[in-house]
Design an enzyme around this catalytic site. Structure first.
Site, short mmCIF file in Angstrom:
data_model
loop_
_atom_site.label_atom_id
_atom_site.label_comp_id
_atom_site.label_asym_id
_atom_site.label_seq_id
_atom_site.Cartn_x
_atom_site.Cartn_y
_atom_site.Cartn_z
N GLU A 146 31.67 43.15 42.77
CA GLU A 146 30.44 43.26 43.56
C GLU A 146 29.23 43.53 42.69
OE1 GLU A 146 30.24 45.07 47.48
OE2 GLU A 146 32.39 45.41 47.36
N ASN A 190 35.81 45.81 53.50
CA ASN A 190 36.95 45.14 52.89
C ASN A 190 37.52 46.16 51.90
OD1 ASN A 190 36.93 41.85 53.19
ND2 ASN A 190 34.88 42.71 53.40
#
Lengths: 346, 346
Positions: free
Chosen positions: B148, B221
């Site tokens: 990320e 998630n």
């Protein structure tokens, strides 16, 4: 490398309004003796350990109120309480003690001190920041008062983390991280203190963990039957008590996890004066948010665990590696705005 | 006065790397249809709902990566996703949708929008502030990446609370508190959005509750088998999964309590590509920190509850009445210091 220390919460059962302070101190010394038998190195006593939880009472005179406060600059030299500190030093046990402090200038604080057996003196002091309750008593004579805002001034020491020597082996202390690596876990352990209601305020925990705290310690007096708090969802006294215990454990476990630190909580509990119910639930909690030991009674009880401060590393170096993940440019409101400011009505 | 709304977390099971976006959107529309049958007014979809959780993969080309992003200024007008928003409007259901956003300037954000059926458009937008993971992939080819920090820029919108109209009865909206009393619970409800890892950061929750948020919503998630995170305490994949679920619920319940707000969490879960395990555990939580509804599967599932926003009042007006209890003079470090600064070594 492990950094193990053996710690305990010293839960303290009912202390009545007319209890004699020397008797109460004697109970604390008994708990300290049990700790010594179990080779405990650090014992945490509750909030306002030395008396009944007096903010539930409205006192007519300053003199009457002042009986519940400790006077003098050094609690470890106070005649009533000195025997406890002397015994801690003799047994080589560090202690955290909560008490009501009246300063020489006359200010009242809800205070906690950290006494280091190795240093032979108080090396840490904290004054409760988040005072609950009210200044004025309830009009309903049946309601139990909570007058902390009347009797105490909010703490003026911030949340001061400190190191304590004498607990971790010299070999471990000398181990240092390689250059450029994390310094988590070097040297003497880093501690912090909270008091009771502070444990519900994430700002308090965060300020300590920003200083690297590996263990936070706090005592509490939490009512198990606060009918005036039932509010929107009426519940039975049993439900209210279970809810109070649930919240107490919830904030201790979650804040330990989110700050990657151990925590020790010590309750003043039982039925003061046979009618004022305080919850127990003293607990030792891991940096992953698990309770590793907890009280089984609502009486004087020692809750013991060996904890390894090295277990803080996982959280502090990964999920909660602040240097990599915190975004202070988005946190401004927290330190700037006290109350709620809602978006405009549509 | 009650302020009830019927809400749902729309949990979404496995979405494989080669999934066709229209098929995934069709699954979301199916969940919306179930919600309509149950008279749900607000549905929260997960983080990056429209694709597999792609930050676990290293992409060779920008073109390959960009397939996982939504382009264009208004997601509700994006051709692939428009059918979902159109259906939400037709069914009079507000939705929260998480997706990967590529701005016209080329910046990538992990984004969530709030689409108001009453307004017929997106009225709230949030970009994930706390990006976990790393910029560089692991050297170990067996480790599952979390990139990320490589693919996204930290959110630049702060934590913007907003009001949503059309959910609470007009009669309730018009009710105003008496002069001088708390304004909690006036008018349209106050919402905020978080995304995944943000839920572990108390600063994010607090910034919203300082704006009066009554309901926070987030998708996630979360890996159930992150072997590279096992760290100091080795555990089996089953234990690691249980621990991940425990932490997820712990931070949701505790932060809901400490901020006196409801919360809805929606998981992307299941086995992506038959091998990447994501936890479920979508839940709706009360301002007293209790789970009132939670997922029972790791598949597409609607988790429904009727919540009464008036239940926030107890916390906001008593234990967590910020105006009376917060002490911002002690919180300075939180917004000033990013990483840890330890006390000097003794």
């Amino acid at each position: 490398m492990t950094r193990k220390i053996k710690v305990a919460a010293a839960q303290v059962g009912a202390v009545h309004r007319n209890a004699i302070k020397q008797d109460t101190v004697h109970r604390l010394i008994n708990l300290l003796s049990s700790a010594a038998e179990k080779k405990v190195q650090l014992v945490v006593f509750p909030e306002c350990t030395l008396t009944t939880f007096f903010p539930r009472h409205l006192f007519e005179t300053q003199e009457e109120l002042d009986k519940y406060f400790e006077h003098g600059a050094d609690i470890a030299q106070s005649s009533d309480v000195k025997p406890l500190f002397d015994e801690a030093k003799r047994l080589t046990i560090d202690i955290v003690l909560g008490y009501a402090e009246r300063t020489p200038e006359g200010t009242g604080y809800n205070t906690s001190v950290y006494f280091s057996a190795a240093a032979g003196e108080v090396i840490g002091k904290y004054r409760k920041v988040h005072l609950p309750g009210r200044v004025e008593p309830f009009e309903d004579p049946e309601a139990t008062n909570q007058l902390e805002k009347r009797y105490f001034t909010p703490g003026d020491l911030g949340f001061p983390a400190f190191r304590a020597s004498g607990l971790v082996d010299d070999a471990v202390k000398k181990a240092t991280a390689k250059e450029g690596e994390s310094t988590v876990g070097r040297g003497d352990p880093i501690f912090g203190m909270l008091i009771c209601n502070d444990r519900r305020w994430p700002e308090a925990w965060r300020t300590y963990s920003l200083q690297g705290a590996e263990l936070l310690m706090f005592g509490y007096n939490t009512g198990g039957n606060m009918s005036h708090l039932w509010g929107s969802k009426p519940m039975s006294p049993e439900q209210a008590r279970a809810e109070a215990l649930f919240h107490s454990k919830l904030v201790q476990t979650a804040n330990s996890y989110m700050n990657a630190c151990f925590s020790i909580s010590a309750a003043r509990c039982g039925l003061d004066d046979g009618k004022y119910d305080l919850i127990g639930g003293s607990a030792i909690c891991s940096p992953e948010g698990h309770v590793v030991a907890e009280a089984e009674t609502d009486e004087d009880e020692l809750v013991v665990a060996e904890i390894d401060l090295a277990e803080c590393r996982q959280g502090k170096e990964k999920t909660f590696d602040y240097a990599r993940h915190r975004r202070i440019e988005t946190y401004g409101l927290i330190g700037k705005q006290t109350g709620v400011v809602e978006p405009d009505l549509l």
